[in-house]
Design a protein around this motif. Sequence first.
Motif, PDB file in Angstrom:
ATOM      1  N   LEU A  44      46.584  32.869  37.817  1.00  0.00           N
ATOM      2  CA  LEU A  44      45.549  33.897  37.680  1.00  0.00           C
ATOM      3  C   LEU A  44      45.080  34.384  39.039  1.00  0.00           C
ATOM      4  O   LEU A  44      44.826  35.580  39.236  1.00  0.00           O
ATOM      5  CB  LEU A  44      44.366  33.345  36.879  1.00  0.00           C
ATOM      6  N   LEU A  45      44.973  33.447  39.985  1.00  0.00           N
ATOM      7  CA  LEU A  45      44.528  33.813  41.326  1.00  0.00           C
ATOM      8  C   LEU A  45      45.501  34.804  41.967  1.00  0.00           C
ATOM      9  O   LEU A  45      45.096  35.704  42.710  1.00  0.00           O
ATOM     10  CB  LEU A  45      44.421  32.553  42.185  1.00  0.00           C
ATOM     11  N   ALA A  46      46.788  34.634  41.675  1.00  0.00           N
ATOM     12  CA  ALA A  46      47.801  35.488  42.292  1.00  0.00           C
ATOM     13  C   ALA A  46      48.019  36.800  41.531  1.00  0.00           C
ATOM     14  O   ALA A  46      48.448  37.794  42.127  1.00  0.00           O
ATOM     15  CB  ALA A  46      49.124  34.727  42.374  1.00  0.00           C
TER      16      ALA A  46
ATOM     17  N   ALA B 296      38.538  46.976  42.158  1.00  0.00           N
ATOM     18  CA  ALA B 296      39.091  47.882  43.167  1.00  0.00           C
ATOM     19  C   ALA B 296      40.611  47.804  43.227  1.00  0.00           C
ATOM     20  O   ALA B 296      41.235  48.500  44.046  1.00  0.00           O
ATOM     21  CB  ALA B 296      38.505  47.549  44.535  1.00  0.00           C
ATOM     22  N   GLY B 297      41.208  46.963  42.385  1.00  0.00           N
ATOM     23  CA  GLY B 297      42.657  46.853  42.366  1.00  0.00           C
ATOM     24  C   GLY B 297      43.226  45.897  43.403  1.00  0.00           C
ATOM     25  O   GLY B 297      44.447  45.847  43.575  1.00  0.00           O
ATOM     26  N   GLN B 298      42.388  45.124  44.049  1.00  0.00           N
ATOM     27  CA  GLN B 298      42.843  44.171  45.061  1.00  0.00           C
ATOM     28  C   GLN B 298      42.947  42.769  44.459  1.00  0.00           C
ATOM     29  O   GLN B 298      42.309  42.463  43.453  1.00  0.00           O
ATOM     30  CB  GLN B 298      41.854  44.158  46.227  1.00  0.00           C
ATOM     31  N   PRO B 299      43.764  41.887  45.081  1.00  0.00           N
ATOM     32  CA  PRO B 299      43.835  40.501  44.602  1.00  0.00           C
ATOM     33  C   PRO B 299      42.455  39.846  44.640  1.00  0.00           C
ATOM     34  O   PRO B 299      41.626  40.178  45.494  1.00  0.00           O
ATOM     35  CB  PRO B 299      44.795  39.830  45.601  1.00  0.00           C
ATOM     36  N   LEU B 300      42.206  38.927  43.711  1.00  0.00           N
ATOM     37  CA  LEU B 300      40.916  38.249  43.700  1.00  0.00           C
ATOM     38  C   LEU B 300      40.665  37.552  45.030  1.00  0.00           C
ATOM     39  O   LEU B 300      39.555  37.600  45.572  1.00  0.00           O
ATOM     40  CB  LEU B 300      40.869  37.225  42.556  1.00  0.00           C
ATOM     41  N   LEU B 301      41.691  36.889  45.558  1.00  0.00           N
ATOM     42  CA  LEU B 301      41.624  36.235  46.864  1.00  0.00           C
ATOM     43  C   LEU B 301      42.988  36.331  47.530  1.00  0.00           C
ATOM     44  O   LEU B 301      44.013  36.256  46.853  1.00  0.00           O
ATOM     45  CB  LEU B 301      41.234  34.757  46.728  1.00  0.00           C
ATOM     46  N   LEU B 302      42.990  36.480  48.837  1.00  0.00           N
ATOM     47  CA  LEU B 302      44.248  36.444  49.581  1.00  0.00           C
ATOM     48  C   LEU B 302      44.645  34.987  49.784  1.00  0.00           C
ATOM     49  O   LEU B 302      43.844  34.167  50.240  1.00  0.00           O
ATOM     50  CB  LEU B 302      44.085  37.136  50.936  1.00  0.00           C
TER      51      LEU B 302
END
Length: 253
Positions: free
Chosen positions: A181-183, A189-195
């Motif tokens: 899910l993290l990936a 905003a359409g960005q990954p939850l975390l890098l």
Amino acid sequence: MSSLHRPVHSSLSTLLPLLWLPALLLLGGCLQTAPTHRGETQVAPLTSGELAQSDVNRMATLGMRDNLGSLYRLLDKLYRRNPAEWRKTGSTSREAAVQRVRSAIDSHTPWPELQGKRDIAALSLALSPDFKGDRVAAFVYASADMLIVAHNGKTDFYLVDSLDAQYIYNAARNIESAVWLLASRRNPAGQPLLLADEISERERNLSFEREFGKVIGRLDLLSEVLTEKYRRAVITYVQSLAGASFLQFLPVR
């Protein structure tokens, strides 16, 4: 009295100190921390608490210690890649933010941004695209809390404690799902939850995946050992019943 007719107890009293000496030397060696060199594992000093632990208890205790250690390393690495998260907390530095989360986990202090949720409910909230707080802290705290709940709410285990192999197995699958899910999830905003991991023409960084993989591997191994433990207990019991029917008293003179 000749040496051929010396009483047995007299000879034993002479030999016992000699028999004890190797055991005492071995115990003394166990109480010392083994010298370490590059590539070797450091042996922790023997503690009195270990006397109240079975092999499986000790394995579970060390596994929990190492899994929390992995989560703390991931906490620091995620803050490095996502510095905007720790700044949401008002901490003066990344190190201070890391210590704040670690202290909350170690002391079982509820994390305010998780709104009183625990276990998988907290993990779901931390991975919600609409979550506005420090996602790194919430994710790592919720992951650690889920692991502790799966281990019956404890981090150290003794003979009086019991663990459920199914819950440990489920915890491993929860970590797998959380990593996926993290990936895969994106924020509004359409960005990954975390890098986290990065694969590009310039860099191939899979250190996050490897650390999560260690946690999953330890959990799966403990689950298998717990399952085998109860299986062997049943087999031993059946064998003892079978052996009892063949027991015979032996002559002593």
